[in-house]
Write a protein that holds these residues in place. Structure first.
Motif, mmCIF file in Angstrom:
data_model
loop_
_atom_site.group_PDB
_atom_site.id
_atom_site.type_symbol
_atom_site.label_atom_id
_atom_site.label_comp_id
_atom_site.label_asym_id
_atom_site.label_seq_id
_atom_site.Cartn_x
_atom_site.Cartn_y
_atom_site.Cartn_z
ATOM 1 N N LYS A 1 -3.569 -2.759 6.693
ATOM 2 C CA LYS A 1 -2.268 -2.183 5.960
ATOM 3 C C LYS A 1 -1.756 -1.039 6.895
ATOM 4 O O LYS A 1 -0.341 -0.840 6.301
ATOM 5 N N SER A 2 -2.448 -0.155 7.396
ATOM 6 C CA SER A 2 -1.800 0.683 8.143
ATOM 7 C C SER A 2 -0.810 0.313 9.410
ATOM 8 O O SER A 2 0.046 1.370 9.715
ATOM 9 N N GLU A 3 -0.779 -0.733 9.591
ATOM 10 C CA GLU A 3 0.060 -1.212 10.792
ATOM 11 C C GLU A 3 1.196 -2.052 10.209
ATOM 12 O O GLU A 3 2.353 -2.182 10.953
ATOM 13 N N LEU A 4 1.413 -1.922 8.927
ATOM 14 C CA LEU A 4 2.588 -2.731 8.415
ATOM 15 C C LEU A 4 4.019 -1.674 8.524
ATOM 16 O O LEU A 4 3.932 -0.536 8.681
ATOM 17 N N SER A 5 5.036 -2.328 9.256
ATOM 18 C CA SER A 5 6.198 -1.672 9.494
ATOM 19 C C SER A 5 7.013 -1.399 8.249
ATOM 20 O O SER A 5 6.446 -1.429 6.959
ATOM 21 N N SER A 6 7.794 -0.351 8.493
ATOM 22 C CA SER A 6 8.672 0.231 7.606
ATOM 23 C C SER A 6 9.523 -0.861 6.620
ATOM 24 O O SER A 6 9.550 -0.497 5.372
ATOM 25 N N HIS A 7 9.678 -1.982 7.209
ATOM 26 C CA HIS A 7 10.480 -2.883 6.337
ATOM 27 C C HIS A 7 9.407 -3.566 5.019
ATOM 28 O O HIS A 7 9.889 -3.703 4.044
ATOM 29 N N TYR A 8 8.110 -4.013 5.584
ATOM 30 C CA TYR A 8 7.338 -4.186 4.815
ATOM 31 C C TYR A 8 6.937 -3.145 3.701
ATOM 32 O O TYR A 8 6.632 -3.584 2.500
ATOM 33 N N LYS A 9 6.790 -1.924 4.069
ATOM 34 C CA LYS A 9 6.602 -1.188 3.073
ATOM 35 C C LYS A 9 7.624 -0.719 2.160
ATOM 36 O O LYS A 9 7.225 -0.396 0.935
ATOM 37 N N LYS A 10 8.652 -1.074 2.383
ATOM 38 C CA LYS A 10 10.011 -1.070 1.458
ATOM 39 C C LYS A 10 9.654 -2.187 0.394
ATOM 40 O O LYS A 10 10.135 -2.136 -0.861
ATOM 41 N N ILE A 11 9.229 -3.375 0.809
ATOM 42 C CA ILE A 11 8.877 -4.378 0.034
ATOM 43 C C ILE A 11 7.858 -4.117 -0.951
ATOM 44 O O ILE A 11 7.812 -4.421 -2.121
ATOM 45 N N ASP A 12 6.887 -3.425 -0.406
ATOM 46 C CA ASP A 12 5.636 -2.895 -0.996
ATOM 47 C C ASP A 12 5.743 -2.131 -2.087
ATOM 48 O O ASP A 12 5.260 -1.989 -3.074
ATOM 49 N N ASN A 13 7.104 -1.429 -2.238
ATOM 50 C CA ASN A 13 7.464 -0.443 -3.207
ATOM 51 C C ASN A 13 7.790 -1.291 -4.393
ATOM 52 O O ASN A 13 7.741 -0.730 -5.458
ATOM 53 N N HIS A 14 7.951 -2.572 -4.298
ATOM 54 C CA HIS A 14 8.688 -3.460 -5.449
ATOM 55 C C HIS A 14 7.735 -4.677 -5.900
ATOM 56 O O HIS A 14 7.283 -4.547 -6.805
ATOM 57 N N PHE A 15 6.943 -5.116 -4.645
ATOM 58 C CA PHE A 15 6.349 -6.245 -4.861
ATOM 59 C C PHE A 15 4.942 -6.246 -3.715
ATOM 60 O O PHE A 15 5.270 -5.674 -2.726
ATOM 61 N N PRO A 16 3.819 -6.548 -4.287
ATOM 62 C CA PRO A 16 2.622 -6.111 -3.076
ATOM 63 C C PRO A 16 2.917 -6.885 -1.891
ATOM 64 O O PRO A 16 3.295 -8.367 -1.892
ATOM 65 N N VAL A 17 2.533 -6.344 -0.743
ATOM 66 C CA VAL A 17 2.524 -6.912 0.542
ATOM 67 C C VAL A 17 0.971 -6.804 0.766
ATOM 68 O O VAL A 17 0.299 -5.792 0.828
ATOM 69 N N VAL A 18 0.355 -7.988 0.905
ATOM 70 C CA VAL A 18 -1.175 -8.261 1.181
ATOM 71 C C VAL A 18 -1.403 -8.699 2.457
ATOM 72 O O VAL A 18 -0.907 -9.660 2.898
ATOM 73 N N ILE A 19 -2.265 -7.968 3.063
ATOM 74 C CA ILE A 19 -2.388 -8.238 4.879
ATOM 75 C C ILE A 19 -3.839 -8.422 5.230
ATOM 76 O O ILE A 19 -4.653 -7.709 4.448
ATOM 77 N N GLY A 20 -4.027 -9.147 6.199
ATOM 78 C CA GLY A 20 -5.298 -9.381 6.696
ATOM 79 C C GLY A 20 -6.486 -9.654 5.947
ATOM 80 O O GLY A 20 -6.382 -10.726 5.149
ATOM 81 N N LYS A 21 -7.452 -8.894 6.091
ATOM 82 C CA LYS A 21 -8.594 -9.376 5.061
ATOM 83 C C LYS A 21 -8.449 -9.566 3.929
ATOM 84 O O LYS A 21 -9.094 -10.238 3.185
ATOM 85 N N GLU A 22 -7.667 -8.596 3.240
ATOM 86 C CA GLU A 22 -7.393 -8.546 1.779
ATOM 87 C C GLU A 22 -6.842 -9.865 1.406
ATOM 88 O O GLU A 22 -7.048 -10.621 0.246
ATOM 89 N N PHE A 23 -5.737 -10.405 2.093
ATOM 90 C CA PHE A 23 -5.014 -11.876 1.844
ATOM 91 C C PHE A 23 -6.243 -12.740 1.971
ATOM 92 O O PHE A 23 -6.041 -13.617 0.883
ATOM 93 N N TRP A 24 -6.751 -12.937 2.979
ATOM 94 C CA TRP A 24 -7.890 -14.318 3.071
ATOM 95 C C TRP A 24 -8.750 -14.010 2.122
ATOM 96 O O TRP A 24 -9.306 -15.222 1.517
ATOM 97 N N SER A 25 -9.228 -12.899 1.584
ATOM 98 C CA SER A 25 -10.273 -12.838 0.829
ATOM 99 C C SER A 25 -9.551 -13.368 -1.012
ATOM 100 O O SER A 25 -10.175 -13.729 -1.362
ATOM 101 N N ARG A 26 -8.230 -12.919 -1.129
ATOM 102 C CA ARG A 26 -7.771 -13.413 -2.301
ATOM 103 C C ARG A 26 -7.551 -15.089 -2.304
ATOM 104 O O ARG A 26 -7.634 -15.588 -3.230
ATOM 105 N N LEU A 27 -7.261 -15.366 -1.095
ATOM 106 C CA LEU A 27 -6.861 -16.650 -0.866
ATOM 107 C C LEU A 27 -8.219 -17.743 -0.927
ATOM 108 O O LEU A 27 -8.630 -18.692 -1.620
ATOM 109 N N THR A 28 -9.525 -17.262 -0.644
ATOM 110 C CA THR A 28 -10.938 -18.045 -0.374
ATOM 111 C C THR A 28 -11.927 -17.465 -1.267
ATOM 112 O O THR A 28 -12.995 -18.114 -1.656
#
Length: 242
Positions: A167-194
Motif C-alpha cells: 500500500k505504501s508503494e502506490l503512486s499518487s495516481h492510485y491514491k487519487k482513485i483510492d479517495n473515491h474507490f478502494p485500491v487493493v494491492i498485493g497481499k490484501e488483494f490475493w487474500s480477498r480473491l482466495t
C-alpha cells in the motif's frame, strides 16, 4: 477455497508464468532486442552509458547498454502488465472477464462475501495521470447502472486490484482513485480473491521456482553479438575507443 483448489491454482500459476511470461520473453522480446531499429537511441547518452557499464566504448558495450534495460526490465514488465487479466482467468479456471465496460473481473470477496467489480493492474506504478479519470468514470458508470436496475451496489463493491506491491508503494495516481474507490494491492488483494491470508507469498514462491528453471545466459550472449555486429556496421568508426 480448500487445499486441493489452492494447489491447483498454484500449479496453474507455474504453468502460466512458464508458458506466457517466460516464453514471450525468451522468444519475442529477445528477438526484437537483437535489432537496432527496435530502439529509440539517445545519441547524447549511449556512449556515456556504455562506458558507465563496461568502462569502454565498443560495439559490444553499446549493445549491452541497450539490451540490459530492455530485457531485464522494460519488456518483461510490459508483458506481465498486459497479461494481468489473462493470468487471473487462467489461475482461477472458470473465472470469466466481466461484460461491464471498464471492469476486468467480477468475484465474490472472501472478506465480506459481496460481489466485487474489479479493474486489474499489475503493479503500484502502472497507471498515469489520464488513467485516474478514466477509471473513476468507469466505476461511476457502474454505479449509475446499478441504480437504474435497483441493484444493491456499494462504493466498496468496486475496486482496483493491484497484483503486487505494498500500500505504501502506490503512486499518487492510485491514491487519487483510492479517495473515491478502494485500491487493493498485493497481499490484501490475493487474500480477498482466495480467502487465504498468505496466498500472495505462496504464489510468489511458486513463480520463483519456475525462475530457477531458466538460464538465459547463452540467449543473451547471442543477441549481444548480433546487435554488436549491427552497431559496428552502422555507427562511424570514430564512435568507438581504440
Amino acid at each position: 477455497m480448500d487445499d486441493l483448489q489452492r494447489i491447483k491454482i498454484l500449479n496453474n500459476a507455474k504453468d502460466f508464468f512458464r508458458n506466457e511470461i517466460v516464453n514471450s520473453h525468451l522468444e519475442g522480446a529477445t528477438k526484437r532486442a537483437s535489432s537496432l531499429k527496435s530502439y529509440k537511441i539517445n545519441p547524447f547518452l549511449l556512449a556515456y552509458l556504455a562506458n558507465f557499464l563496461e568502462g569502454t566504448s565498443t560495439p559490444e558495450s553499446f549493445a549491452k547498454a541497450l539490451i540490459y534495460p530492455r530485457l531485464l526490465s522494460t519488456s518483461i514488465t510490459t508483458t506481465f502488465g498486459n497479461k494481468a487479466q489473462k493470468m487471473i482467468s487462467e489461475l482461477f479456471e472458470g473465472m470469466m472477464g466481466s461484460v461491464v465496460q471498464g471492469i476486468d473481473i467480477e468475484f465474490i470477496d472472501a472478506h465480506d462475501g459481496r460481489k466485487k467489480y474489479c479493474q486489474l493492474k499489475s503493479g503500484p506504478n502502472t497507471i498515469n495521470k489520464d488513467d485516474v479519470k478514466t477509471i473513476i468514470d468507469h466505476f461511476q458508470a457502474v454505479q449509475n447502472l446499478a441504480r437504474t436496475n435497483n441493484l444493491d451496489l456499494r462504493v466498496d463493491d468496486m475496486m482496483v486490484g493491484v497484483l503486487y506491491g505494498e500500500k505504501s508503494e502506490l503512486s499518487s495516481h492510485y491514491k487519487k482513485i483510492d479517495n473515491h474507490f478502494p485500491v487493493v494491492i498485493g497481499k490484501e488483494f490475493w487474500s480477498r480473491l482466495t480467502g487465504k491470508e498468505n496466498f500472495y507469498f505462496e504464489i510468489s514462491n511458486v513463480i520463483g521456482e519456475v525462475a530457477l528453471e531458466i538460464d538465459g545466459t547463452q540467449k543473451l550472449q547471442e543477441i549481444i553479438a548480433l546487435l554488436s555486429k549491427e552497431i559496428e556496421e552502422v555507427f562511424p568508426p570514430n564512435t568507438f575507443s581504440s
